[in-house]
Design a protein around this motif. Structure first.
Motif, short mmCIF file in Angstrom:
data_model
loop_
_atom_site.label_atom_id
_atom_site.label_comp_id
_atom_site.label_asym_id
_atom_site.label_seq_id
_atom_site.Cartn_x
_atom_site.Cartn_y
_atom_site.Cartn_z
N ALA A 120 1.05 -1.57 0.19
CA ALA A 120 -0.33 0.13 -0.18
C ALA A 120 1.10 1.63 0.12
N TRP A 121 2.05 1.54 0.89
CA TRP A 121 2.81 2.35 1.17
C TRP A 121 3.64 2.85 -0.56
N ARG A 122 3.72 1.45 -1.23
CA ARG A 122 4.87 1.49 -2.89
C ARG A 122 3.39 2.24 -3.55
N VAL A 123 2.15 1.87 -3.70
CA VAL A 123 1.70 2.22 -4.58
C VAL A 123 1.47 3.95 -3.85
N LYS A 124 1.48 4.13 -2.79
CA LYS A 124 1.19 5.45 -2.34
C LYS A 124 2.50 6.47 -3.30
N LYS A 125 3.12 5.92 -3.36
CA LYS A 125 4.42 6.57 -3.59
C LYS A 125 4.04 6.55 -4.94
N MET A 126 4.17 5.44 -5.96
CA MET A 126 4.29 5.45 -7.35
C MET A 126 2.86 6.84 -8.06
N ILE A 127 2.29 6.75 -6.75
CA ILE A 127 0.45 7.57 -7.02
C ILE A 127 1.01 8.91 -7.16
N ALA A 128 2.15 8.98 -6.28
CA ALA A 128 2.38 9.90 -6.21
C ALA A 128 3.11 11.09 -7.31
N GLU A 129 4.13 9.95 -7.97
CA GLU A 129 4.72 10.16 -9.38
C GLU A 129 3.65 10.52 -9.86
N ILE A 130 2.83 9.27 -10.90
CA ILE A 130 2.38 9.33 -11.45
C ILE A 130 1.45 10.79 -11.28
#
Length: 302
Positions: A120-130
């Motif tokens: 979930a924290w990885r998804v958070k990081k990716m979505i912030a980058e997107i």
């Protein structure tokens, strides 16, 4: 006379075929020009559409669906535990489609040590980058199987994460866990019915939903009716051929009976818990490229 009779029969058969759901699908959501038309509508959002795979999966599991919606989609994943890699070309297109993976290349580590909170924290990081790359403040999430639990857990990490998602469609997701999960390592422990993570997710979701002006969550569940043990449409009817797959009551929590009563392949909108709800007759993997899933994506873009 016999030849005329055959022609008449052929015309009738073609007429019947043209009205079947499969034929409609070929003329509908499975066509690229259909999605071009959808995106040309004024009421469609242009937020990045993010596809997320399930347990043991990879980005290309969604490839056929992503390419139907848009020829050029982007990929994002973790090279190692902390480093993101992606292929965004920064061309400033009006909308973008992404396939992301919460797994790193460290296979043994992912199997033995990782859990859904980490993902979930990885998804958070990716979505912030997107969001940074596309200059958009929200995204749309389409998530299969365990990916739906990961995505929903991401949304409940904090208010910012919740606000960053316009809508989420979970497809064949064990929202209430898997009864046969052995619960030995992180991922499987988190997926077990009644796990700490699932209880936390449910409670946080209810709290955050109270302050939303609309239903963000859409659900699609499947029952594989080709299997004899699914002939009785109970809470334990599954979307595939063996134990451990997602039951309809887990894929569509709270409302699985109402979904079945509404009818297979018949969508219901704006219920007590969901903005979109649908049960279809297919397998767990069949959901990855299905007219019902496309219908849910259409909902998520409005």
């Amino acid at each position: 006379m016999y030849r005329i009779y055959r022609i008449v029969i052929l015309i009738i058969c073609l007429s019947i075929i043209s009205n079947t759901p499969l034929a409609w699908a070929k003329e509908g959501y499975f066509r690229k020009d259909t999605w071009q038309s959808i995106y040309n509508k004024e009421d469609i959002v242009d937020y990045p559409v993010i596809f997320i795979h399930g347990i043991g999966g990879k980005i290309d599991f969604w490839q056929q669906s992503m390419k139907t919606i848009k020829d050029n989609y982007y990929k994002m994943k973790f090279k190692d535990r902390d480093t993101i890699i992606y292929d965004f070309d920064n061309q400033g297109r009006d909308y973008s489609v992404w396939g992301i993976s919460y797994y790193s290349n460290q296979v043994a580590e992912e199997i033995l040590l990782s859990d859904l909170d980490l993902y979930a924290w990885r998804v958070k990081k990716m979505i912030a980058e997107i969001k940074r790359l596309t200059r958009k403040d929200k995204v749309v999430i389409i998530a299969h199987s365990m990916g739906g639990v990961v995505a929903r857990r991401y949304m409940t990490l904090d208010q910012e994460s919740w606000n960053s998602v316009y809508k989420i469609l979970t497809v064949g997701t064990p929202n209430q866990g898997v009864g046969t999960s052995i619960g030995i390592v992180g991922q499987l422990e988190d997926l077990k019915e009644g796990s700490k993570l699932l209880n936390l997710l449910t409670n946080r979701w209810k709290e955050l939903s109270k302050h939303s002006s609309y239903q963000k969550w859409g659900v699609i569940g499947a029952v594989d009716k080709t299997m004899s043990f699914n002939s009785r449409l109970s809470a334990n009817a599954t979307d595939s051929a063996g134990p451990g797959f997602v039951t309809i009551s887990s894929a569509i929590p709270y409302e699985w009976q109402a979904a079945i009563e509404a009818g297979f392949n018949k969508a219901t909108y704006n219920t007590s818990n969901f903005g979109f709800r649908l049960v279809v007759d297919t397998t767990h993997m069949g959901l990855l490229f299905h007219s019902g899933t496309f219908k849910g994506i259409d909902w998520a873009l409005h």
